[in-house]
Every structure is written in structure tokens, then in C-alpha cells.
Design a protein around this motif. Structure first.
Motif, short mmCIF file in Angstrom:
data_model
loop_
_atom_site.label_atom_id
_atom_site.label_comp_id
_atom_site.label_asym_id
_atom_site.label_seq_id
_atom_site.Cartn_x
_atom_site.Cartn_y
_atom_site.Cartn_z
N ASP A 1 2.53 1.66 -3.46
CA ASP A 1 1.62 2.14 -4.50
C ASP A 1 1.29 3.62 -4.34
OD1 ASP A 1 1.61 -0.34 -5.65
OD2 ASP A 1 -0.39 -0.91 -4.95
N VAL A 2 1.12 4.05 -3.09
CA VAL A 2 0.84 5.48 -2.84
C VAL A 2 2.04 6.32 -3.28
CG1 VAL A 2 0.52 7.20 -1.02
CG2 VAL A 2 -0.81 5.08 -0.97
N SER B 1 0.22 4.94 -7.83
CA SER B 1 -0.62 3.88 -8.39
C SER B 1 -1.84 3.68 -7.49
CB SER B 1 0.17 2.57 -8.50
OG SER B 1 -0.63 1.53 -9.00
N THR B 2 -2.87 4.47 -7.74
CA THR B 2 -4.07 4.40 -6.92
C THR B 2 -5.31 4.22 -7.81
OG1 THR B 2 -4.21 6.83 -6.95
CG2 THR B 2 -3.13 5.80 -5.04
N PRO B 3 -6.35 3.56 -7.30
CA PRO B 3 -6.40 2.85 -6.01
C PRO B 3 -5.32 1.78 -5.92
CG PRO B 3 -8.60 3.00 -7.00
CD PRO B 3 -7.62 3.44 -8.06
N VAL B 4 -4.91 1.49 -4.69
CA VAL B 4 -3.82 0.54 -4.49
C VAL B 4 -4.25 -0.86 -4.92
CG1 VAL B 4 -2.75 1.89 -2.66
CG2 VAL B 4 -4.49 0.20 -2.08
N THR C 1 0.83 -1.21 0.00
CA THR C 1 0.00 0.00 0.00
C THR C 1 0.87 1.26 0.00
OG1 THR C 1 -1.80 -1.12 1.17
CG2 THR C 1 -1.76 1.28 1.28
N TRP D 1 -4.54 -3.98 -3.84
CA TRP D 1 -5.49 -4.89 -3.19
C TRP D 1 -6.94 -4.39 -3.27
CZ3 TRP D 1 -8.27 -3.07 0.99
CH2 TRP D 1 -7.74 -1.98 1.69
N MET D 2 -7.13 -3.11 -3.54
CA MET D 2 -8.49 -2.59 -3.69
C MET D 2 -9.09 -2.91 -5.06
SD MET D 2 -8.35 1.17 -1.91
CE MET D 2 -8.19 1.33 -0.14
N LEU D 3 -8.23 -3.22 -6.01
CA LEU D 3 -8.68 -3.48 -7.38
C LEU D 3 -8.85 -4.97 -7.69
CD1 LEU D 3 -6.37 -0.92 -9.22
CD2 LEU D 3 -8.80 -0.66 -8.70
#
Length: 198
Positions: free
Chosen positions: A47-48, A52-55, A44, A57-59
Motif C-alpha cells: 500500500d505504501v 494507498s494511505t492510510p494502509v 503495508t 488495516w488502519m481503515l
């Protein structure tokens, strides 16, 4: 191949977090949270930092399912493990090797300098464990006793040396990950560490 080792790493770190939480006698919700933070905390932050967002694991729900699987395995088989600390080191080492590789690949994918890629790999591998230890009221392993981040840095250097030699990608992944895991396990077994500042 790369996706498979990413899922394996997620499960391994989730188990590491869950085992740590159980050793601290946390309730089931606490075990789940510590496992989740351990598994995705470093990724996380990575990615921030690279925007690279959303990070990740959220995708992709596969990461969430992998974490849940890791927690369930840790709970079901915790009494089967000969020694809790031994099991913790094993799964932590697997996660360390796999997540270093993931961070390296993320950096390469956006064209970063190899040094920055190694930094991303180290961050991805280590910072979930840092958050785990802080939440469990321990001094993070990365800051004392064991060589931890140093192994990730060394693994990253080996990765780019082998990449320069044009090794097959799958072999490159396996050699780098295995090297980090083996060195980490040997460091734990024989008590290798950096000298503390006094």
C-alpha cells in the motif's frame, strides 16, 4: 467473495506468525506482534508503494479482529496440532495463496501492467513472512531452501492466463488460490527447492 478470502488469509497468516513465535518461546506480547507483522507486513509495504494511505488495516478494524482471532486460535489449539511445523506450513500456504490474489487485484484496480501486478502479489504474500523470519532471527524462507516467491509468480501468471480466457471471477479466484496452496504444500512435502548458489 474477495473480502471473505482476504479475512481468511489474514487469519491464516496471523496463525502462522503466532505458531512461529510460540516455537521460539516468545511471551504473549511477542506472539501478538509477530502475528500482526506476518499478517499485515506485506500488505503495508504494498500500500505504501502504490500510494494507498492510510494502509488498508488502519481503515478497517476487521483486519485487527481477524489477527486477534488468529492468535487466539493458535494459542488455544496449539496442543491439538499433531506437529507444529506441519500446521505452520498449512496456514502459511493458505496465506500465501490468498495474499497473492489480493496483491494482484490491488494492481489491477489501479491499472498496472500484469508484470507489476504479479510483483505486487508476490510482495503482498511474501514480505510479511520475511519480516516474521527476520524478527525471529531466522533466514527468511523466501531466500533459501523452499520455492516460495516462485510459486506466487507462477500463480500470478496462471491468474492472467485464466483472466484472458474470461473465466467467471469467483472461479478465477478459487483456481488461482488453490493452485498456489497445493503447489506450496507439495513443495514442502517433497522438498522441492531451487538450487543454492555455491
Amino acid at each position: 467473495m474477495f473480502y471473505l478470502i482476504e479475512i481468511i488469509g489474514t487469519i491464516a497468516f496471523a496463525m502462522s506468525g503466532a505458531l512461529t513465535a510460540m516455537s521460539k518461546r516468545l511471551d504473549p506480547f511477542g506472539v501478538l506482534i509477530i502475528a500482526f507483522v506476518t499478517a499485515v507486513g506485506g500488505g503495508t509495504l504494498r500500500d505504501v508503494m502504490i500510494g494507498s494511505t492510510p494502509v488498508a488495516w488502519m481503515l478497517n478494524m476487521s483486519y485487527v479482529y481477524a489477527i486477534l482471532a488468529g492468535v487466539i486460535l493458535a494459542i488455544l489449539f496449539r496442543r491439538k496440532f499433531d506437529k507444529l511445523r506441519t500446521s505452520l506450513h498449512l496456514f502459511d500456504s493458505i496465506g500465501l495463496g490468498v495474499f497473492t490474489l489480493i496483491g494482484l487485484q490491488k494492481g489491477i484496480a489501479i491499472g498496472l501492467h500484469p508484470i507489476m501486478c504479479i510483483a505486487l502479489g508476490t510482495m503482498t504474500a511474501c514480505f510479511g513472512g520475511v519480516l516474521r523470519d527476520i524478527l525471529c532471527n531466522d533466514i527468511p524462507v523466501i531466500f533459501h531452501r523452499e520455492i516460495y516467491a516462485t510459486i506466487c509468480i507462477a500463480g500470478g501468471m496462471v491468474f492472467f492466463i485464466l483472466k484472458f480466457l474470461n473465466l467467471d471471477t469467483d472461479i478465477l479466484y478459487i483456481v488461482t488460490t488453490s493452485l498456489i496452496i497445493i503447489i506450496r504444500l507439495l513443495a514442502v512435502k517433497y522438498g522441492w527447492s531451487l538450487k543454492t548458489m555455491e
